[in-house]
Design a protein around this motif. Sequence first.
Motif, short mmCIF file in Angstrom:
data_model
loop_
_atom_site.label_atom_id
_atom_site.label_comp_id
_atom_site.label_asym_id
_atom_site.label_seq_id
_atom_site.Cartn_x
_atom_site.Cartn_y
_atom_site.Cartn_z
N UNK A 33 9.11 13.18 -3.99
CA UNK A 33 9.71 11.88 -4.32
C UNK A 33 10.73 11.45 -3.28
N UNK A 34 11.52 12.40 -2.84
CA UNK A 34 12.52 12.12 -1.80
C UNK A 34 11.86 11.69 -0.49
N UNK A 35 10.81 12.40 -0.13
CA UNK A 35 10.11 12.09 1.12
C UNK A 35 9.40 10.74 1.04
N UNK A 36 8.79 10.46 -0.09
CA UNK A 36 8.07 9.19 -0.24
C UNK A 36 9.03 8.00 -0.18
N UNK A 37 10.19 8.14 -0.79
CA UNK A 37 11.20 7.08 -0.71
C UNK A 37 11.65 6.89 0.73
N UNK A 38 11.82 8.00 1.44
CA UNK A 38 12.22 7.93 2.83
C UNK A 38 11.16 7.29 3.71
N UNK A 39 9.90 7.53 3.38
CA UNK A 39 8.80 6.95 4.16
C UNK A 39 8.78 5.43 4.02
N UNK A 40 8.91 4.95 2.80
CA UNK A 40 8.93 3.50 2.57
C UNK A 40 10.12 2.87 3.29
N UNK A 41 11.27 3.51 3.19
CA UNK A 41 12.47 2.99 3.84
C UNK A 41 12.31 2.97 5.36
N UNK A 42 11.74 4.02 5.91
CA UNK A 42 11.54 4.08 7.36
C UNK A 42 10.63 2.95 7.83
N UNK A 44 6.30 15.96 6.95
CA UNK A 44 6.84 16.71 5.81
C UNK A 44 6.04 16.45 4.54
N UNK A 45 5.55 15.23 4.39
CA UNK A 45 4.72 14.92 3.22
C UNK A 45 3.43 15.73 3.27
N UNK A 46 2.84 15.83 4.44
CA UNK A 46 1.61 16.61 4.61
C UNK A 46 1.85 18.06 4.18
N UNK A 47 2.94 18.64 4.64
CA UNK A 47 3.25 20.03 4.29
C UNK A 47 3.47 20.18 2.79
N UNK A 82 0.83 -1.21 0.00
CA UNK A 82 0.00 0.00 0.00
C UNK A 82 0.86 1.26 0.00
N UNK A 83 1.93 1.23 0.79
CA UNK A 83 2.83 2.38 0.86
C UNK A 83 3.45 2.67 -0.50
N UNK A 84 3.95 1.63 -1.14
CA UNK A 84 4.62 1.83 -2.43
C UNK A 84 3.63 2.32 -3.48
N UNK A 85 2.42 1.76 -3.45
CA UNK A 85 1.41 2.18 -4.42
C UNK A 85 1.00 3.64 -4.19
N UNK A 86 0.79 4.00 -2.93
CA UNK A 86 0.35 5.36 -2.61
C UNK A 86 1.44 6.38 -2.91
N UNK A 87 2.66 6.07 -2.52
CA UNK A 87 3.75 7.04 -2.75
C UNK A 87 4.04 7.19 -4.24
N UNK A 99 3.87 10.89 -6.17
CA UNK A 99 5.02 11.45 -6.88
C UNK A 99 4.66 11.81 -8.32
N UNK A 100 3.74 11.06 -8.90
CA UNK A 100 3.38 11.30 -10.31
C UNK A 100 2.11 12.15 -10.47
N UNK A 101 1.58 12.65 -9.36
CA UNK A 101 0.31 13.39 -9.41
C UNK A 101 0.44 14.69 -10.18
N UNK A 102 -0.45 14.88 -11.15
CA UNK A 102 -0.42 16.10 -11.95
C UNK A 102 -1.02 17.29 -11.21
#
Length: 265
Positions: free
Chosen positions: A174-183, A198-201, A151-156, A160-163
């Motif tokens: 993109x940087x934050x989403x990668x960090x979230x999955x890794x965390x 940070x993603x929320x902001x 779910x995390x990978x799909x959502x992030x 990242x690709x949202x227009x």
Amino acid sequence: MPKARQNPLSASCLDGASDIRSEAAEALGHLRQPTSIDPLVDALDDADSQVRISAIRGLASIRGEEVHELLFWHFGSDFDPLTFPTLVDVLGERQDRRIVKPALRHLVDFPSPAVRLQLLNGVCRALGTGDQFYRLLSRDDNDRVAIITRLLKRATTALVSARCIEQAHHARLGELCSGLVLAYEEDKAEEMVETMKKIVITVRDGLSGSGEQAHEVLSIYVVLIAINNFINNPTISDSPIAQEIFLVVCLQRMAGLIGEIDKRA
């Protein structure tokens, strides 16, 4: 002309032993008739908490905007810890987003872990995710980790690709989403929470949409508010599993809403 007879269930809802009043309130709701509303409203003030809970569930069985607003009015009146979780349940089922902030704010008023989970599930339902929170919670550890990772990978990926998120924010997101999955994969709960902040902001600052997409944009902001309020709640660290599930369910909902905006753009 003979007088109209009172429904025996209505009479039982107000008189007799508390267990009879409770059963009568539930039964009145199952009838789903407008004539059931008044006795159920009266039962909301019953001295017995179980009767009050049954009255809430009875009213929730009756569809219609009038009953919905009546339930929300009761939700917003004097805080009753014995009936509040039930109100969150029934209003969450109706996807009433107005319960999100109060439900999260009152987490601290319930020492019971089970009730806190009930409130979190109610919030998720109000956001439009159904019972996904409870479903993930019920999984065994291996299944849950695998599902959450997916779910995390799909959502992030969707974020990242949202227009509808301005291009200037994509690299940071993109940087934050990668960090979230890794965390999550490295079981770093605190880092996951900080990254979600940070993603929320970033999403908040980069989100754009037309007037025709106002409903979806507003829904996304409600999800952002839910995440922020949960992260800042003192109970957040009490259940690490519930914490990660709630955040991921919210993230997935946000990604889904953003996807709907992109489709309509």
